[in-house]
Design a protein around this motif. Sequence first.
Motif, PDB file in Angstrom:
ATOM      1  N   ASP A  35      -3.176  -2.195  -3.858  1.00  0.00           N
ATOM      2  CA  ASP A  35      -3.360  -0.795  -3.393  1.00  0.00           C
ATOM      3  C   ASP A  35      -4.816  -0.406  -3.167  1.00  0.00           C
ATOM      4  O   ASP A  35      -5.395   0.230  -2.492  1.00  0.00           O
ATOM      5  N   PRO A  36      -5.651  -0.456  -4.569  1.00  0.00           N
ATOM      6  CA  PRO A  36      -6.849   0.156  -4.584  1.00  0.00           C
ATOM      7  C   PRO A  36      -7.872  -0.429  -3.540  1.00  0.00           C
ATOM      8  O   PRO A  36      -8.808   0.300  -3.312  1.00  0.00           O
ATOM      9  N   LEU A  37      -7.519  -1.645  -3.175  1.00  0.00           N
ATOM     10  CA  LEU A  37      -8.303  -2.256  -2.089  1.00  0.00           C
ATOM     11  C   LEU A  37      -8.065  -1.658  -0.584  1.00  0.00           C
ATOM     12  O   LEU A  37      -8.969  -1.698   0.305  1.00  0.00           O
ATOM     13  N   VAL A  38      -6.975  -1.155  -0.445  1.00  0.00           N
ATOM     14  CA  VAL A  38      -6.389  -0.863   1.075  1.00  0.00           C
ATOM     15  C   VAL A  38      -6.955   0.540   1.243  1.00  0.00           C
ATOM     16  O   VAL A  38      -6.717   1.671   0.816  1.00  0.00           O
ATOM     17  N   THR A  39      -7.560   0.599   2.592  1.00  0.00           N
ATOM     18  CA  THR A  39      -8.282   1.870   2.863  1.00  0.00           C
ATOM     19  C   THR A  39      -7.533   2.628   4.165  1.00  0.00           C
ATOM     20  O   THR A  39      -8.118   3.374   4.728  1.00  0.00           O
ATOM     21  N   THR A  40      -6.336   1.865   4.636  1.00  0.00           N
ATOM     22  CA  THR A  40      -5.710   2.309   5.669  1.00  0.00           C
ATOM     23  C   THR A  40      -4.723   3.414   5.580  1.00  0.00           C
ATOM     24  O   THR A  40      -4.239   3.724   6.553  1.00  0.00           O
ATOM     25  N   GLY A  41      -4.537   3.961   4.476  1.00  0.00           N
ATOM     26  CA  GLY A  41      -3.562   4.954   3.977  1.00  0.00           C
ATOM     27  C   GLY A  41      -2.295   4.575   3.934  1.00  0.00           C
ATOM     28  O   GLY A  41      -1.332   5.586   4.004  1.00  0.00           O
ATOM     29  N   ILE A  42      -2.085   3.246   3.818  1.00  0.00           N
ATOM     30  CA  ILE A  42      -0.784   2.728   3.450  1.00  0.00           C
ATOM     31  C   ILE A  42      -0.818   1.865   1.951  1.00  0.00           C
ATOM     32  O   ILE A  42      -1.689   1.482   1.883  1.00  0.00           O
ATOM     33  N   ARG A  43       0.385   1.671   1.628  1.00  0.00           N
ATOM     34  CA  ARG A  43       0.471   0.728   0.527  1.00  0.00           C
ATOM     35  C   ARG A  43       0.154  -0.640   0.883  1.00  0.00           C
ATOM     36  O   ARG A  43       0.459  -1.074   1.917  1.00  0.00           O
ATOM     37  N   ALA A  44      -0.309  -1.400  -0.151  1.00  0.00           N
ATOM     38  CA  ALA A  44      -0.548  -2.677   0.198  1.00  0.00           C
ATOM     39  C   ALA A  44       0.795  -3.486   0.271  1.00  0.00           C
ATOM     40  O   ALA A  44       1.667  -3.552  -0.611  1.00  0.00           O
ATOM     41  N   HIS A  45       0.617  -4.503   1.269  1.00  0.00           N
ATOM     42  CA  HIS A  45       1.775  -5.451   1.711  1.00  0.00           C
ATOM     43  C   HIS A  45       1.663  -6.497   2.466  1.00  0.00           C
ATOM     44  O   HIS A  45       0.525  -6.604   3.284  1.00  0.00           O
ATOM     45  N   ALA A  46       2.431  -7.436   2.500  1.00  0.00           N
ATOM     46  CA  ALA A  46       2.013  -8.702   3.444  1.00  0.00           C
ATOM     47  C   ALA A  46       3.710  -8.628   4.178  1.00  0.00           C
ATOM     48  O   ALA A  46       4.622  -8.338   3.494  1.00  0.00           O
ATOM     49  N   THR A  47       3.449  -8.739   5.420  1.00  0.00           N
ATOM     50  CA  THR A  47       4.799  -8.837   6.271  1.00  0.00           C
ATOM     51  C   THR A  47       5.414 -10.126   6.329  1.00  0.00           C
ATOM     52  O   THR A  47       4.714 -11.244   6.321  1.00  0.00           O
ATOM     53  N   VAL A  48       6.669 -10.196   5.986  1.00  0.00           N
ATOM     54  CA  VAL A  48       7.635 -11.367   6.193  1.00  0.00           C
ATOM     55  C   VAL A  48       7.949 -11.240   7.757  1.00  0.00           C
ATOM     56  O   VAL A  48       7.698 -12.297   8.233  1.00  0.00           O
ATOM     57  N   LEU A  49       8.555 -10.213   8.107  1.00  0.00           N
ATOM     58  CA  LEU A  49       8.903 -10.262   9.522  1.00  0.00           C
ATOM     59  C   LEU A  49       8.970  -8.626   9.925  1.00  0.00           C
ATOM     60  O   LEU A  49       9.523  -8.032   9.380  1.00  0.00           O
TER      61      LEU A  49
END
Length: 189
Positions: A35-49
Amino acid sequence: MTDQLSARHDGPAADDGWGDRAGDTALTLALPALDPLVTTGIRAHATVLYPFLPVARVRPGSDDPDGADAALRALFASHAPFTLRFATFRGEPGVLFLAPEPPEPLTALTGAVRARWPEAVPYRGVFGPEGLAPHVTVAHGEEFGAARERLAPALPVTCRVTGVRLIVHDGHTWQDRLTYPLGPGPQVR
């Protein structure tokens, strides 16, 4: 799903078929250590589908018309928890991201879900029938050299993955609905 081109599809559906729609669902891995690295305004995640099935087709418990909830529970319980390492920034035009090492546990989850629900085409087919390689979007639409320089000292980051989130778009934002544990265990709500 607010992923690689999130600024472009955070609101109403775009004319080209891209865009989050009320009732969309997605299966994602929560990666709070990023989360501290993400600057897009959303929570850090990887998409499964993304998108998965419409929300009306995935309901917990006995109110599940297609049995999708039970099938997801069993499918994810058949995969062991795993650890991902994020050490290197990569980029595509307009997007800075981190690729998981190794990618295989995430691609195995995606493959299993797609085998069970072939009608769920990744990213609505915008990126071809296979979608995108596993990644975590860190930034988009900004000077990536500066972002890399600012964020690189925080790498590498290791994340333990113990479950897959089902999230639902309400027409404005994404909301957590359920988390399906990996490996044997009870469902977490």
